[in-house]
Motif scaffolding. Structure first.
Motif, PDB file in Angstrom:
ATOM      1  N   LEU A 184       0.850  -1.188   0.000  1.00 56.50           N
ATOM      2  CA  LEU A 184       0.000   0.000   0.000  1.00 56.50           C
ATOM      3  C   LEU A 184       0.881   1.231   0.000  1.00 56.50           C
ATOM      4  N   ASP A 185       0.693   2.090  -0.998  1.00 54.61           N
ATOM      5  CA  ASP A 185       1.327   3.407  -1.032  1.00 54.61           C
ATOM      6  C   ASP A 185       0.237   4.410  -0.678  1.00 54.61           C
ATOM      7  N   ILE A 186       0.329   5.024   0.504  1.00 51.26           N
ATOM      8  CA  ILE A 186      -0.723   5.915   0.974  1.00 51.26           C
ATOM      9  C   ILE A 186      -0.232   7.361   0.949  1.00 51.26           C
ATOM     10  N   GLY A 187      -1.091   8.243   0.417  1.00 51.91           N
ATOM     11  CA  GLY A 187      -0.645   9.608   0.152  1.00 51.91           C
ATOM     12  C   GLY A 187       0.311   9.629  -1.016  1.00 51.91           C
ATOM     13  N   SER A 188      -0.022   8.848  -2.031  1.00 54.68           N
ATOM     14  CA  SER A 188       0.909   8.561  -3.133  1.00 54.68           C
ATOM     15  C   SER A 188       1.088   9.708  -4.114  1.00 54.68           C
ATOM     16  N   GLY A 189       0.185  10.722  -4.053  1.00 53.67           N
ATOM     17  CA  GLY A 189       0.184  11.682  -5.150  1.00 53.67           C
ATOM     18  C   GLY A 189      -0.437  11.039  -6.380  1.00 53.67           C
ATOM     19  N   PRO A 190      -0.222  11.590  -7.564  1.00 57.73           N
ATOM     20  CA  PRO A 190      -0.891  11.074  -8.763  1.00 57.73           C
ATOM     21  C   PRO A 190      -0.429   9.695  -9.196  1.00 57.73           C
TER      22      PRO A 190
ATOM     23  N   SER B  49       2.395   6.323  -8.001  1.00 54.57           N
ATOM     24  CA  SER B  49       3.267   5.785  -6.969  1.00 54.57           C
ATOM     25  C   SER B  49       4.729   5.815  -7.406  1.00 54.57           C
ATOM     26  N   TYR B  50       5.609   5.976  -6.414  1.00 58.33           N
ATOM     27  CA  TYR B  50       7.051   5.914  -6.635  1.00 58.33           C
ATOM     28  C   TYR B  50       7.602   4.525  -6.292  1.00 58.33           C
ATOM     29  N   VAL B  51       6.781   3.649  -5.731  1.00 56.85           N
ATOM     30  CA  VAL B  51       7.261   2.395  -5.153  1.00 56.85           C
ATOM     31  C   VAL B  51       7.930   1.491  -6.181  1.00 56.85           C
ATOM     32  N   GLY B  52       7.364   1.387  -7.371  1.00 55.89           N
ATOM     33  CA  GLY B  52       7.889   0.478  -8.377  1.00 55.89           C
ATOM     34  C   GLY B  52       7.086  -0.812  -8.435  1.00 55.89           C
TER      35      GLY B  52
ATOM     36  N   THR C 133      -1.243  -1.141  -4.376  1.00 57.40           N
ATOM     37  CA  THR C 133      -2.427  -0.292  -4.240  1.00 57.40           C
ATOM     38  C   THR C 133      -1.956   1.106  -3.866  1.00 57.40           C
ATOM     39  N   ALA C 134      -2.390   2.115  -4.607  1.00 58.10           N
ATOM     40  CA  ALA C 134      -2.012   3.502  -4.337  1.00 58.10           C
ATOM     41  C   ALA C 134      -3.258   4.281  -3.933  1.00 58.10           C
TER      42      ALA C 134
ATOM     43  N   VAL D 122      -1.405   9.195 -19.846  1.00 60.69           N
ATOM     44  CA  VAL D 122      -0.619   8.230 -19.076  1.00 60.69           C
ATOM     45  C   VAL D 122      -1.432   6.952 -18.878  1.00 60.69           C
ATOM     46  N   THR D 123      -0.864   5.813 -19.266  1.00 57.47           N
ATOM     47  CA  THR D 123      -1.521   4.512 -19.116  1.00 57.47           C
ATOM     48  C   THR D 123      -0.488   3.476 -18.697  1.00 57.47           C
ATOM     49  N   GLY D 124      -0.969   2.291 -18.351  1.00 54.49           N
ATOM     50  CA  GLY D 124      -0.079   1.157 -18.137  1.00 54.49           C
ATOM     51  C   GLY D 124       0.478   0.998 -16.744  1.00 54.49           C
ATOM     52  N   VAL D 125       0.161   1.924 -15.830  1.00 57.45           N
ATOM     53  CA  VAL D 125       0.629   1.822 -14.448  1.00 57.45           C
ATOM     54  C   VAL D 125      -0.567   1.943 -13.506  1.00 57.45           C
ATOM     55  N   VAL D 126      -0.344   1.569 -12.247  1.00 52.82           N
ATOM     56  CA  VAL D 126      -1.410   1.605 -11.252  1.00 52.82           C
ATOM     57  C   VAL D 126      -1.903   3.031 -11.062  1.00 52.82           C
ATOM     58  N   ARG D 127      -3.209   3.215 -11.130  1.00 52.76           N
ATOM     59  CA  ARG D 127      -3.808   4.516 -10.858  1.00 52.76           C
ATOM     60  C   ARG D 127      -4.188   4.606  -9.373  1.00 52.76           C
ATOM     61  N   THR D 128      -4.135   5.804  -8.881  1.00 49.37           N
ATOM     62  CA  THR D 128      -4.452   6.057  -7.486  1.00 49.37           C
ATOM     63  C   THR D 128      -5.959   6.025  -7.261  1.00 49.37           C
ATOM     64  N   ARG D 129      -6.369   5.463  -6.129  1.00 47.29           N
ATOM     65  CA  ARG D 129      -7.772   5.420  -5.761  1.00 47.29           C
ATOM     66  C   ARG D 129      -8.010   6.329  -4.560  1.00 47.29           C
ATOM     67  N   PRO D 130      -9.261   6.786  -4.339  1.00 52.90           N
ATOM     68  CA  PRO D 130      -9.523   7.703  -3.227  1.00 52.90           C
ATOM     69  C   PRO D 130      -9.314   7.027  -1.874  1.00 52.90           C
ATOM     70  N   GLY D 131      -8.799   7.789  -0.923  1.00 57.56           N
ATOM     71  CA  GLY D 131      -8.640   7.266   0.428  1.00 57.56           C
ATOM     72  C   GLY D 131      -7.863   8.221   1.309  1.00 57.56           C
ATOM     73  N   TYR D 132      -8.159   8.164   2.587  1.00 58.20           N
ATOM     74  CA  TYR D 132      -7.533   9.006   3.598  1.00 58.20           C
ATOM     75  C   TYR D 132      -6.763   8.139   4.594  1.00 58.20           C
TER      76      TYR D 132
END
Length: 253
Positions: A75-81, A83-86, A97-98, A115-125
């Protein structure tokens, strides 16, 4: 709408956070439309579906209860647009999950530049992560430059530790005293810092310790670096979860 003053801290809620959020969106708008602005390598990494896992995460993996070949839930939380995780590792599969409260705005911007092909961020706090995902849902949680942007960092840290499996890990990384440095503008309303080696949260001269929450777990490594010309100081914790979180015990001194 007037921006609520932190002199009345009862107003620092989700509504107040939302009022201050456009400055964050503006920053990432420039980053996306310019393909990285001053950080083009950062943009290239975040848009590469074959990007290797960040070295900090790789350093933590041997300390966790993982089996070679398994899928590691991150889980990448507060990922911005993005993720940097890889995504890539020689030993493990990665299920990323971002999450970010501003994901809808970010995804609109990403769509505009294709931009396509990478995980998109979903809403969450941070404050709802435990309710959103459930206890012990992830092998690793990555929290980079984001806990001090939250509405309630203490609750946020409790939730992050709660959604990690026992035997899993948390990476917590921040630049000290961002709110003080940024004069409490935008989402910079909290300061994380070290005080005599202890993790603390401060705001407008008030302070509380977060160290008790970390002491319930195993701190694999704490790194303090930067502070040279042009590079911000950074504090990073690599943590192995060894016990369920007990906030009351953590507060006792």
């Amino acid at each position: 709408m007037d921006i609520p003053s932190l002199q009345n801290t009862a107003t620092w809620d989700r509504e107040a956070w939302t009022v201050r959020a456009p400055a964050e969106v503006e920053f990432w708008d420039r980053w996306i439309t310019s393909k990285g602005d001053r950080w083009p390598v950062d943009f290239q990494r975040r848009t590469d579906p074959n990007a290797p896992l960040t070295p900090m995460l790789v350093d933590l993996l041997p300390h966790l209860d993982l089996t070679p070949g398994q899928t590691v839930k991150v889980l990448d939380i507060g990922s911005g647009p993005l993720s940097y995780v890889g995504y890539a590792h020689d030993t493990y599969q990665v299920d990323l999950t971002a999450v970010d409260p501003l994901s809808d705005e970010y995804n609109r911007l990403l769509d505009s530049v294709g931009v396509t092909g990478v995980v998109r961020t979903r809403p969450g706090y941070f404050e709802t992560a435990l309710a959103d995902f459930g206890a012990g849902s992830f092998d690793v949680v990555w929290c980079f430059n984001s806990l001090d942007h939250s509405i309630d960092p203490v609750l946020g840290l409790v939730n992050l530790l709660s959604v990690v499996k026992i035997g899993g890990g948390l990476i917590l990384s921040f630049c000290p005293n961002e709110a003080e440095q940024g004069k409490y503008k935008g989402l910079h309303q909290w300061n994380l810092d070290l005080d005599e080696g202890q993790l603390v949260l401060t705001q407008l001269g008030r302070k509380t310790s977060l160290q008790g929450l970390l002491d319930q777990q195993k701190i694999v490594k704490r790194m303090v670096g930067g502070s040279r010309a042009g590079v911000k100081e950074r504090v990073t914790y690599l943590i192995r979860k060894t016990a369920n979180v007990n906030l009351s015990q953590a507060m006792l001194r």
